[in-house]
Design an enzyme around this catalytic site. Structure first.
Site, PDB file in Angstrom:
ATOM      1  N   ARG A  60       0.783  -1.289   0.029  1.00  0.00           N
ATOM      2  CA  ARG A  60       0.058   0.046   0.205  1.00  0.00           C
ATOM      3  C   ARG A  60       0.839   1.337   0.169  1.00  0.00           C
ATOM      4  O   ARG A  60       1.783   1.617   0.913  1.00  0.00           O
ATOM      5  CB  ARG A  60      -0.964   0.097   1.139  1.00  0.00           C
TER       6      ARG A  60
ATOM      7  N   GLU B  94       0.590   4.188   1.003  1.00  0.00           N
ATOM      8  CA  GLU B  94      -0.008   5.178   1.719  1.00  0.00           C
ATOM      9  C   GLU B  94       1.176   5.959   2.179  1.00  0.00           C
ATOM     10  O   GLU B  94       2.411   5.693   2.484  1.00  0.00           O
ATOM     11  CB  GLU B  94      -0.756   4.458   2.946  1.00  0.00           C
TER      12      GLU B  94
ATOM     13  N   ARG C 137       1.598   3.092  13.277  1.00  0.00           N
ATOM     14  CA  ARG C 137       0.728   1.820  12.999  1.00  0.00           C
ATOM     15  C   ARG C 137       0.659   1.330  11.428  1.00  0.00           C
ATOM     16  O   ARG C 137      -0.406   0.709  10.884  1.00  0.00           O
ATOM     17  CB  ARG C 137      -0.664   1.906  13.667  1.00  0.00           C
ATOM     18  N   HIS C 138       1.625   1.950  10.497  1.00  0.00           N
ATOM     19  CA  HIS C 138       1.301   1.805   8.988  1.00  0.00           C
ATOM     20  C   HIS C 138       2.786   1.349   8.474  1.00  0.00           C
ATOM     21  O   HIS C 138       3.729   1.658   9.098  1.00  0.00           O
ATOM     22  CB  HIS C 138       1.140   3.138   8.404  1.00  0.00           C
TER      23      HIS C 138
ATOM     24  N   GLU D 168      -7.432  -0.973  14.708  1.00  0.00           N
ATOM     25  CA  GLU D 168      -8.010  -1.751  14.036  1.00  0.00           C
ATOM     26  C   GLU D 168      -7.261  -3.030  13.569  1.00  0.00           C
ATOM     27  O   GLU D 168      -5.956  -2.632  12.735  1.00  0.00           O
ATOM     28  CB  GLU D 168      -8.639  -0.944  12.893  1.00  0.00           C
TER      29      GLU D 168
ATOM     30  N   SER E 106     -10.207  -6.162   9.077  1.00  0.00           N
ATOM     31  CA  SER E 106     -11.290  -5.435   8.451  1.00  0.00           C
ATOM     32  C   SER E 106     -12.059  -6.433   7.452  1.00  0.00           C
ATOM     33  O   SER E 106     -11.388  -7.204   6.698  1.00  0.00           O
ATOM     34  CB  SER E 106     -10.760  -4.195   7.687  1.00  0.00           C
TER      35      SER E 106
ATOM     36  N   ARG F 225      -0.268  -5.671  13.036  1.00  0.00           N
ATOM     37  CA  ARG F 225      -1.188  -5.158  13.986  1.00  0.00           C
ATOM     38  C   ARG F 225      -1.497  -6.157  15.050  1.00  0.00           C
ATOM     39  O   ARG F 225      -1.635  -5.600  16.298  1.00  0.00           O
ATOM     40  CB  ARG F 225      -2.247  -4.477  13.376  1.00  0.00           C
TER      41      ARG F 225
END
Lengths: 417, 417
Positions: A195, A197, A203-204, A340, A343, A391
């Site tokens: 990803r 991002e 947390r990423h 989270e 998902s 996570r």
């Protein structure tokens, strides 16, 4: 037995030398040499350079006196390699407090029982997940990581030059695992996610790993949530039972997990937050900050693990099933103490509705033709989820930064090692 | 019990209807409805559209008359979805002979027992490999797929745009698994490989999966070959024992494998080929054609699986250990009936020699600094291999094209589905 590892620490007290060797187990092998009993062994052990790679023949000592690790009666020892430079980091005691050092020297710090324990737990998580899923009739699959289109649109896709064409790295096996539900009732994949991002948070990660599951012939979203909660409980209880030494080394107490987990409607979550003075803007997803606050409130009520269900359509992927009201979806998150970790939800399996959903999300159905095709030939109601391994590790082990949960970090700035 | 799947075939003979349902098992569930006994069930079964997604409640019949699959006494049945268009391919009997069709509709053809059997064997291969490796002290790891440099130079690397930087897709975990041998004695990874090779042959994929292993504290290349041959024997014998129905469906007889496998020096292989009239140019690696010829000759002597050892340095990666003669290396291939299914060897673990090897191969040591760094602090002698899952499947199951062994094909021209 023959055991191998690296000299971690060595201490001579009078006529006794004690050497700790870091091997495959989380706790070191402790080798004791007594000058009076075996002068030759005593000499060899006394002169082993710190960091040497050694193997020894021996058996666990009848009397286990050391608390640091398992004590061995050594018959012979052989040196395989010695450091050619002084070790650049301290490998005993606490791991370095500087994250940068930990990331740079992870491959060496793994000799430290603390660092090693983290990755032995990681291995257990993956093993437990497979065990649970295979025992429940899920078939393990491998789907392509180089893809022509992303499941979640273009913003977070890494571009790949695939011969003459432009392609992308897969954000998730979403589209592929779904189309396989037109012929295999249950599938799973242990897979990297890519990803692009631009976040740079604790947390990423830009390359992470997950346990990705899809399940057909469901009656409702509840079937999928049952699978997820039972899987997570199985994993945590498995680690709790099989990794006692690792947990002790990490100073982590892992309470036994029971199901079902609490279900919280999205609006309930918003209400709880607002009544606790946390601002939640209308019509938006929960921010990381709001998630953390909710986690505190839920933990106080005894809910470390809880679902948030029924996310609004405007904040979800096109593939989630919408409720009749057109506003709510059958999407859920599983949160673990405010983070989270998974998902998922029930998918739209009806062809016409799916085409409509793509259009509403501003996506061109023509770009998804192979995916849509699979919904024409008896696609049963289905749902699934992606569970983030790093996570889950963070919350299980109380790690402060997701970068502690992965051997080699890929984030906004890191491409090496 | 509740079982689910898709209506594969349906036949009415007088007052009896027989419906085959393709579910999670390789063989269909066979549902029999008798008008005289249960007219309602008979009617439901008789009118089920081909391709429907159904679940039924029932128990295996006491008398198993059908040879097609397991017969069930059905208590109730429910339809979850029906095709909205006629099925685009035939899903019973032989799989389509046109490879293009098989690749395009794999996600649907998996309802066919033959197609499904292939991927159930694939799952078993991965399960068996993990079982063997974990039981032998190998730790499962995940290494990054986005990398700054390739293990085998630039020619076969796919480029990725990683934010502002140019990066590549990992050809293999080679460099990462090696540096982990400076702190974990044995590691393995089940991983995708990305190779931008322009070949378009029956034995090449541009995205494939492998079982990648590295083992420290070895005495010689033989230790690594032992691990590989025992692993392959374990996998094949596991499939032979646990996938009897799959093998029967595929009409494959898998003889029990015993170790050790035959070892053939590279020069011996060349001699055998030449004495059988196959031309082998001096100083070159064996061509695919030569490998196939050698396979035939070896099979006739009873050696389906055999090692070729001691490849010449000019044809190998920089990381293989060279013999004193400077010409031979400790690189081996494992061939299975004329196809290389694994490649590996003993690595150069001595820092100075490794830097020299990089230079000799025309590579810049500066591009490998994180890798080289790991060789300074007690790197033990080590070796490992990569075992290609699809190639192993080809030879185990007698598949004609490697594209039959992967759910979704990535080759010179295919990026969809």
């Amino acid at each position: 037995m023959r055991l191998c590892g690296w000299v971690l620490r060595s201490k001579t007290i009078g006529r006794v030398v004690i050497v700790e060797v870091s091997g495959g187990d989380v706790r070191p092998y402790v080798l004791v040499g007594k000058q009076d009993l075996n002068p030759e062994l005593y000499n060899t052990l006394s002169t082993l350079p710190l960091g040497s790679a050694v193997c020894f023949e021996g058996e666990p000592a009848r009397e286990q006196k050391s608390k640091r690790g398992t004590e061995f009666e050594v018959k012979s020892i052989k040196v395989y390699a010695e450091p050619i430079e002084p070790l650049p980091v301290e490998l005993v005691g606490k791991v370095p407090s500087l994250l940068e050092t930990r990331i740079k020297y992870r491959w060496l710090l793994l000799r430290n029982p603390v660092e090693k324990a983290i990755f032995r737990v990681r291995q257990s998580i993956v093993q437990a997940a497979r065990e649970y899923l295979v025992n429940n009739g899920f078939m393990e699959i491998h789907t392509p990581k180089i893809v022509a289109a992303g499941a979640e649109g273009g913003a977070t896709l890494f571009k790949v030059q695939y011969f003459e064409r432009e392609a992308y790295l897969s954000q998730s096996p979403q589209l592929y695992k779904q189309i396989l539900i037109s012929s295999i009732p249950r599938v799973f994949e242990i897979t990297p996610y890519f990803r692009a991002e631009k976040f740079n948070t604790v947390r990423h990660l830009n390359e992470s790993w997950g346990i990705d599951v899809e399940q057909g012939f469901i009656e409702s979203m509840e079937d999928v949530m049952n699978t997820l909660e039972n899987l997570v409980a199985y994993i945590i209880n498995y680690v709790r039972d099989k990794n006692k030494e690792e947990l002790e080394t990490l100073d982590v107490e892992l309470p036994r997990v029971t199901t079902p987990f609490k279900r919280l409607k999205f609006e309930e979550a918003v209400d709880i937050l607002r009544s606790n003075g946390v601002e939640v803007p209308e019509g938006e997803d929960l921010s990381d900050q709001a998630e953390r606050e909710l986690g505190k409130i839920m933990s106080e009520k005894g809910n470390d693990l809880y679902f948030i269900v029924g996310f609004p359509w405007q904040s979800t992927g096109f593939y989630y099933m919408r409720e009749e009201d057109g506003h709510h979806t059958r999407k859920f998150d599983l949160d673990f103490r405010g983070l989270e970790i998974a998902s998922g939800g029930q998918r739209e399996h009806r062809y016409d509705k799916l085409v409509e959903a793509l259009r509403l999300k501003g996506l061109d159905p023509a770009n998804f033709s192979f995916y849509l095709e699979a919904f024409k030939y008896g696609m049963p109601p289905h749902g699934g989820f992606g569970l983030g391994i790093e996570r889950l590790m963070m919350q299980m082990l109380g790690l402060n930064n997701i970068r502690e949960a992965v051997l080699f970090v890929r984030d906004r700035t890191r491409l090496v090692p």
